[in-house]
Design an enzyme around this catalytic site. Structure first.
Site, PDB file in Angstrom:
ATOM      1  N   CYS A  53       0.992  -1.407  -0.010  1.00 16.32           N
ATOM      2  CA  CYS A  53      -0.168   0.012  -0.006  1.00 16.32           C
ATOM      3  C   CYS A  53       0.746   1.262   0.258  1.00 16.32           C
ATOM      4  O   CYS A  53       1.168   1.252   0.305  1.00 16.32           O
ATOM      5  CB  CYS A  53      -0.937   0.024   1.195  1.00 16.32           C
ATOM      6  N   CYS A  57       0.772   4.912   6.666  1.00 23.39           N
ATOM      7  CA  CYS A  57       0.240   4.868   8.266  1.00 23.39           C
ATOM      8  C   CYS A  57       0.690   4.093   8.595  1.00 23.39           C
ATOM      9  O   CYS A  57       0.920   2.720   8.607  1.00 23.39           O
ATOM     10  CB  CYS A  57      -1.591   3.937   8.294  1.00 23.39           C
ATOM     11  N   CYS A  60       0.961   0.707  10.489  1.00 21.95           N
ATOM     12  CA  CYS A  60       0.647  -0.213   9.229  1.00 21.95           C
ATOM     13  C   CYS A  60       1.245  -1.296   8.683  1.00 21.95           C
ATOM     14  O   CYS A  60       2.327  -1.073   8.558  1.00 21.95           O
ATOM     15  CB  CYS A  60      -0.602  -0.001   8.493  1.00 21.95           C
ATOM     16  N   CYS A  97     -15.631  -9.322   6.418  1.00 24.32           N
ATOM     17  CA  CYS A  97     -15.512  -7.740   6.376  1.00 24.32           C
ATOM     18  C   CYS A  97     -13.938  -8.199   5.350  1.00 24.32           C
ATOM     19  O   CYS A  97     -13.709  -9.298   5.793  1.00 24.32           O
ATOM     20  CB  CYS A  97     -14.799  -7.279   7.319  1.00 24.32           C
ATOM     21  N   CYS A 129     -18.938  -6.595   4.615  1.00 25.64           N
ATOM     22  CA  CYS A 129     -18.610  -5.227   5.019  1.00 25.64           C
ATOM     23  C   CYS A 129     -17.495  -5.098   4.447  1.00 25.64           C
ATOM     24  O   CYS A 129     -16.568  -6.181   4.057  1.00 25.64           O
ATOM     25  CB  CYS A 129     -18.640  -5.353   6.602  1.00 25.64           C
ATOM     26  N   CYS A 189     -19.370   1.808   9.846  1.00 26.64           N
ATOM     27  CA  CYS A 189     -18.120   0.724  10.893  1.00 26.64           C
ATOM     28  C   CYS A 189     -16.907   1.882  11.036  1.00 26.64           C
ATOM     29  O   CYS A 189     -16.140   2.281  10.102  1.00 26.64           O
ATOM     30  CB  CYS A 189     -18.264  -1.029  10.260  1.00 26.64           C
ATOM     31  N   ARG A 261     -16.604  -2.450  19.280  1.00 23.71           N
ATOM     32  CA  ARG A 261     -16.217  -3.304  19.301  1.00 23.71           C
ATOM     33  C   ARG A 261     -14.840  -4.114  19.605  1.00 23.71           C
ATOM     34  O   ARG A 261     -14.097  -2.856  19.235  1.00 23.71           O
ATOM     35  CB  ARG A 261     -16.164  -4.347  17.487  1.00 23.71           C
TER      36      ARG A 261
HETATM   37  N1  SAM Z   1      -6.773   0.410   3.554  1.00 25.22           N
HETATM   38  C1  SAM Z   1      -8.143   0.837   3.912  1.00 25.22           C
HETATM   39  C2  SAM Z   1      -7.532   1.506   4.705  1.00 25.22           C
HETATM   40  O1  SAM Z   1      -6.777   2.378   5.751  1.00 25.22           O
HETATM   41  O2  SAM Z   1      -8.594   2.051   5.288  1.00 25.22           O
HETATM   42  C3  SAM Z   1      -8.153  -0.420   4.519  1.00 25.22           C
HETATM   43  C4  SAM Z   1      -7.895  -1.523   5.802  1.00 25.22           C
HETATM   44  S1  SAM Z   1      -6.976  -0.577   7.270  1.00 25.22           S
HETATM   45  C5  SAM Z   1      -5.635  -2.432   7.387  1.00 25.22           C
HETATM   46  C6  SAM Z   1      -8.126  -0.905   8.411  1.00 25.22           C
HETATM   47  C7  SAM Z   1      -7.760  -0.498  10.028  1.00 25.22           C
HETATM   48  O3  SAM Z   1      -7.159  -1.464  10.442  1.00 25.22           O
HETATM   49  C8  SAM Z   1      -7.415   0.812   9.598  1.00 25.22           C
HETATM   50  O4  SAM Z   1      -8.064   1.943  10.072  1.00 25.22           O
HETATM   51  C9  SAM Z   1      -6.858   0.452  11.158  1.00 25.22           C
HETATM   52  O5  SAM Z   1      -7.343   1.538  11.971  1.00 25.22           O
HETATM   53  C10 SAM Z   1      -6.544  -1.330  11.712  1.00 25.22           C
HETATM   54  N2  SAM Z   1      -5.185  -1.286  11.832  1.00 25.22           N
HETATM   55  C11 SAM Z   1      -4.129  -1.475  11.155  1.00 25.22           C
HETATM   56  N3  SAM Z   1      -3.260  -2.041  11.163  1.00 25.22           N
HETATM   57  C12 SAM Z   1      -2.987  -2.015  12.189  1.00 25.22           C
HETATM   58  C13 SAM Z   1      -2.777  -2.692  13.247  1.00 25.22           C
HETATM   59  N4  SAM Z   1      -1.343  -2.927  13.141  1.00 25.22           N
HETATM   60  N5  SAM Z   1      -3.045  -2.989  15.439  1.00 25.22           N
HETATM   61  C14 SAM Z   1      -4.324  -2.356  15.321  1.00 25.22           C
HETATM   62  N6  SAM Z   1      -4.953  -1.740  14.004  1.00 25.22           N
HETATM   63  C15 SAM Z   1      -4.686  -1.548  12.437  1.00 25.22           C
HETATM   64  C1  DTB Z   2     -10.840  -2.421  12.521  1.00 26.57           C
HETATM   65  O1  DTB Z   2     -10.917  -1.715  13.115  1.00 26.57           O
HETATM   66  N1  DTB Z   2      -9.901  -3.535  12.964  1.00 26.57           N
HETATM   67  C2  DTB Z   2      -9.316  -4.630  11.465  1.00 26.57           C
HETATM   68  C3  DTB Z   2     -10.617  -3.898  10.337  1.00 26.57           C
HETATM   69  N2  DTB Z   2     -11.418  -2.818  11.409  1.00 26.57           N
HETATM   70  C4  DTB Z   2     -10.443  -3.550   8.910  1.00 26.57           C
HETATM   71  C5  DTB Z   2      -8.062  -4.030  11.154  1.00 26.57           C
HETATM   72  C6  DTB Z   2      -7.387  -4.796  12.311  1.00 26.57           C
HETATM   73  C7  DTB Z   2      -5.592  -5.160  11.671  1.00 26.57           C
HETATM   74  C8  DTB Z   2      -4.785  -5.694  12.508  1.00 26.57           C
HETATM   75  C9  DTB Z   2      -3.102  -5.445  12.091  1.00 26.57           C
HETATM   76  C10 DTB Z   2      -3.151  -6.419  10.964  1.00 26.57           C
HETATM   77  O2  DTB Z   2      -4.038  -7.839  11.273  1.00 26.57           O
HETATM   78  O3  DTB Z   2      -3.219  -6.972   9.821  1.00 26.57           O
HETATM   79 FE1  SF4 Z   3      -2.249   1.157   3.256  1.00 26.95          FE
HETATM   80 FE2  SF4 Z   3      -2.283  -0.356   6.337  1.00 26.95          FE
HETATM   81 FE3  SF4 Z   3      -3.196   2.523   5.973  1.00 26.95          FE
HETATM   82 FE4  SF4 Z   3      -4.605   0.911   5.199  1.00 26.95          FE
HETATM   83  S1  SF4 Z   3      -4.280   0.942   7.226  1.00 26.95           S
HETATM   84  S2  SF4 Z   3      -4.395   2.259   4.032  1.00 26.95           S
HETATM   85  S3  SF4 Z   3      -3.422  -0.496   4.091  1.00 26.95           S
HETATM   86  S4  SF4 Z   3      -0.925   1.725   5.431  1.00 26.95           S
END
Ligand code: SAM
Ligand code: DTB
Ligand code: SF4
Length: 326
Positions: A53, A57, A60, A97, A129, A189, A261
């Site tokens: 991606c 973030c 992430c 989801c 979702c 959500c 949640r």
């Molecule tokens: N790429 C899309 C976005 O960012 O909207 C959808 C997937 S993204 C992984 C969805 C959510 O997962 C993020 O907004 C964040 O709140 C959560 N998330 C991602 N990495 C995480 C982590 N390491 N620990 C906890 N929550 C995480």
């Molecule tokens: C949300 O609030 N938490 C989920 C879902 N929406 C998409 C994602 C959590 C991701 C945790 C890190 C991972 O497994 O990559």
């Molecule tokens: Fe990309 Fe992760 Fe950010 Fe979603 S949370 S936009 S997958 S870097």
């Protein structure tokens, strides 16, 4: 039960900072006004497009600019998604989801394939979702028309702290997408993460943004950061349980009708800690051995926990009057 949208920061701060057991008790009382308080909504996650991606973030593991153990995978095949959905359904999930490591949805063949996945999974009787990044109103409508039930898009943290965590899009972008989602009549959500290095005031401000929206999000995921090696936040300390409890209980009190949640971070929590979260008003979890890329308790373990605590999984489309297959 009155739903308020005019909470002041001061009111939320007072609730959040009240003595922990008083806070949990008050939230539990609010939760028990809901006749289905012992039902827990069980969602299962699939990462339909993983890694690579271009966003930054800092929490992430899927951001291309960090070196993590996540392997980049292109869009999953429809067959594989269906197989995963069947397993989730058989294990008691009512919602599936689908997450994609995209900055935003583009109108291309990949999106058409996602629409197909949505419609197939909806026809299996699961609430679908999606979490695919930023969306236009037209794209939100297309998802809705394909049978999508909810869209996940988190504000992640307070508006003040946002730029310390993400610089490639801003807080307003998130709110715009959420407006498009709501306008298309998708269930919203939206929640955030704790453990990013934010202050209590950032947490309170994030809850203030959520609870003063014109309509509260239908579900509010509270994630504890899963600190992944290779990300800028890899060395962040795990949040202590009182932070999760304060977030969940405060969300329950100020957004009494929303599903709250207990999201990422359960793998590091004991059963007793999770039990307190349910007591404090959490009524949803992500189940299945993986979140998107990180480990999560498996279905059997969660079902044993439910049995022990007297909780039951909520049926799909409960209280929804107009669900249609397409
Ligand atoms: N790429 C899309 C976005 O960012 O909207 C959808 C997937 S993204 C992984 C969805 C959510 O997962 C993020 O907004 C964040 O709140 C959560 N998330 C991602 N990495 C995480 C982590 N390491 N620990 C906890 N929550 C995480
Ligand atoms: C949300 O609030 N938490 C989920 C879902 N929406 C998409 C994602 C959590 C991701 C945790 C890190 C991972 O497994 O990559
Ligand atoms: Fe990309 Fe992760 Fe950010 Fe979603 S949370 S936009 S997958 S870097």
């Amino acid at each position: 039960m009155t739903i308020r949208h005019d909470w002041s920061l001061g009111e939320i701060r007072d609730i959040y900072n009240s003595p922990l057991l008083d806070l949990i008790f008050k939230a539990a009382l609010v939760h028990r006004e809901n006749k289905s308080y012992a039902e827990v909504q069980v969602s299962s996650l699939i990462s339909i497009k993983t890694g690579g991606c271009k966003e930054d973030c800092s929490y992430c593991p899927q951001a291309a600019r960090y070196t993590t153990d996540v392997e980049v995978e292109p869009l999953m095949s429809l067959e594989k998604v269906i197989a995963r959905a069947e397993t989730a359904k058989a294990n008691g999930a009512s919602r599936l989801c689908m997450g994609a490591a995209w900055r935003e949805v583009r109108d291309n063949r990949d999106f058409d394939r996602v629409l197909e996945m949505v419609s197939e999974v909806n026809n299996m009787g699961l609430e679908v979702c999606c979490t695919l990044g930023m969306l236009t109103y037209e794209q939100a409508q297309k998802l809705k028309d394909a049978g999508c039930f909810a869209y996940n898009h988190n504000i992640d943290t307070s508006s003040d702290n946002y730029n310390n965590i993400i610089t490639t899009r801003n807080f307003e972008d998130r709110l715009n997408t959420l407006n498009n989602v709501r306008k298309a009549k998708l269930s919203v959500c939206c929640g955030g993460i704790v453990g990013l290095g934010e202050t209590d005031d950032d947490r309170i401000k994030m809850l203030h943004t959520l609870s003063t929206m014109e309509e509260h999000p239908d579900s509010v995921p509270i994630n504890a950061l899963v600190a992944v090696k290779g990300t800028p936040l890899e060395n962040n300390e795990r949040v202590t349980i009182d932070v999760m409890l304060r977030m969940i209980a405060t969300a329950r009190i100020i957004m009494p009708k929303s599903v709250v949640r207990l999201s990422a971070g359960r793998n590091e929590m004991s059963l007793a800690e999770q039990a307190l979260c349910f007591m404090a008003g959490a009524n949803s979890i992500f189940a299945g051995e993986k979140l998107l890329t990180t480990p999560n308790p498996d279905f059997d373990e969660d079902m044993q926990m439910f049995k022990l605590l007297g909780l039951t999984p909520r049926k799909a489309f409960k209280d929804v009057h107009e669900h249609q297959t397409v």
